[in-house]
Design a protein around this motif. Sequence first.
Motif, PDB file in Angstrom:
ATOM      1  N   ARG A   5      55.788  52.064 -19.144  1.00 47.64           N
ATOM      2  CA  ARG A   5      54.558  51.409 -18.709  1.00 47.64           C
ATOM      3  C   ARG A   5      54.869  50.067 -18.041  1.00 47.64           C
ATOM      4  N   ALA A   6      55.755  49.303 -18.661  1.00 47.42           N
ATOM      5  CA  ALA A   6      56.075  47.969 -18.149  1.00 47.42           C
ATOM      6  C   ALA A   6      56.667  48.039 -16.743  1.00 47.42           C
ATOM      7  N   ARG A  55      61.129  55.956 -21.816  1.00 44.21           N
ATOM      8  CA  ARG A  55      60.014  56.299 -22.701  1.00 44.21           C
ATOM      9  C   ARG A  55      58.844  55.389 -22.362  1.00 44.21           C
ATOM     10  N   TRP A  56      57.640  55.957 -22.366  1.00 38.42           N
ATOM     11  CA  TRP A  56      56.484  55.230 -21.858  1.00 38.42           C
ATOM     12  C   TRP A  56      56.249  53.922 -22.598  1.00 38.42           C
ATOM     13  N   HIS A  57      56.414  53.939 -23.912  1.00 40.57           N
ATOM     14  CA  HIS A  57      56.145  52.736 -24.706  1.00 40.57           C
ATOM     15  C   HIS A  57      57.410  51.897 -24.934  1.00 40.57           C
ATOM     16  N   GLU A  58      58.492  52.276 -24.261  1.00 39.14           N
ATOM     17  CA  GLU A  58      59.740  51.521 -24.387  1.00 39.14           C
ATOM     18  C   GLU A  58      60.274  51.177 -23.001  1.00 39.14           C
ATOM     19  N   THR A  72      53.941  61.567 -15.834  1.00 36.93           N
ATOM     20  CA  THR A  72      54.334  60.171 -15.674  1.00 36.93           C
ATOM     21  C   THR A  72      53.427  59.461 -14.680  1.00 36.93           C
ATOM     22  N   GLN A 108      53.839  48.753 -14.201  1.00 36.24           N
ATOM     23  CA  GLN A 108      52.984  47.579 -14.057  1.00 36.24           C
ATOM     24  C   GLN A 108      53.702  46.453 -13.324  1.00 36.24           C
ATOM     25  N   ALA A 156      50.018  58.803 -16.216  1.00 29.88           N
ATOM     26  CA  ALA A 156      50.041  57.620 -17.079  1.00 29.88           C
ATOM     27  C   ALA A 156      50.094  56.344 -16.237  1.00 29.88           C
ATOM     28  N   ALA A 200      47.677  52.836 -15.893  1.00 34.26           N
ATOM     29  CA  ALA A 200      48.264  51.537 -16.217  1.00 34.26           C
ATOM     30  C   ALA A 200      48.253  50.573 -15.039  1.00 34.26           C
TER      31      ALA A 200
END
Length: 299
Positions: free
Chosen positions: A18-19, A12-15, A54, A22, A57, A61
């Motif tokens: 994204r990390a 999940r993008w916020h779980e 994906t 990055q 996004a 990021a």
Amino acid sequence: MRLSTVILPVFRWHEGGRAAWQRAEELGFHTGYTYDHLTWRSFRDRTWFGALPTLTAAAGATERLRLGTLVTSPNFRHPVTLAKELMSLDDISGGRVTLGIGAGGNGFDATALGQEAWTPKERADRFAEFVPLLDRLLTEESVTERGTFYTADEARAIPGCVQRPRLPFAVAATGPRGLKLAARHGQAWVTTGDPKLFETGTPEQSLAALRGQIEKLGKACAETGRDVTELDKILLTGFTPEQNTVLRSLDAFVDFAGRHQELGFTEIVVHWPIPDSDFATDQAVFERIATEALAQLGS
């Protein structure tokens, strides 16, 4: 030699999503790829997101990391709509997109839209029409074409790709027809090795098979009047006999990558660690490989 990673769309993008992207940039990977499937093998009943959203996004990021599919196929894509989405992603990312593209397989993607799975010949026939049409759609302002499988009627591609004349294609192929497409339209060629050797072959047999694939690529390039050295040669790891040991230690990876560099590979792609899966890897070892392996290969 370049080192890249493939981050499967399972976070999940916020779980963690994204990390991960990055962190891939922070570690210095050349490209962050993702699979363009509707689902895949052991992940069929697990979280799995769409590839192009994906990557879009991830483009927002990150700043330097190249982005790509590994690979897109005609199984559930149409060249007209795909071209528009790729052109948009290339713009959003500031020209950091590579399209990995292949003929597709007979897995879940092949029947998800309700069709019967295509035979290898049918997949090759569609691929042979898909790639040249997609090439035109990304380089010409307006395309009209009526083929056996795909039609475009005044399909527009304005303003075109940021990368000129279009974003690069990395063509996955091992058969004669696919290799000709790589020679004619590819800026790179992709392989996972010889699937017949995955479970019972030896590392030496795998190297010999890959050497043979590169020789066939060279012949395909010669037949089209192209120098094979113009194409980057990408190996997606995880599907050769050494798949359980490649990421076990820095030394093991350097040995593996060095042997394949000698064959002529210019880019090695490793899977981002995913706990409780075939791609479960010690994160600390993985990050050592990302930050130290290329220096050792260079020396």
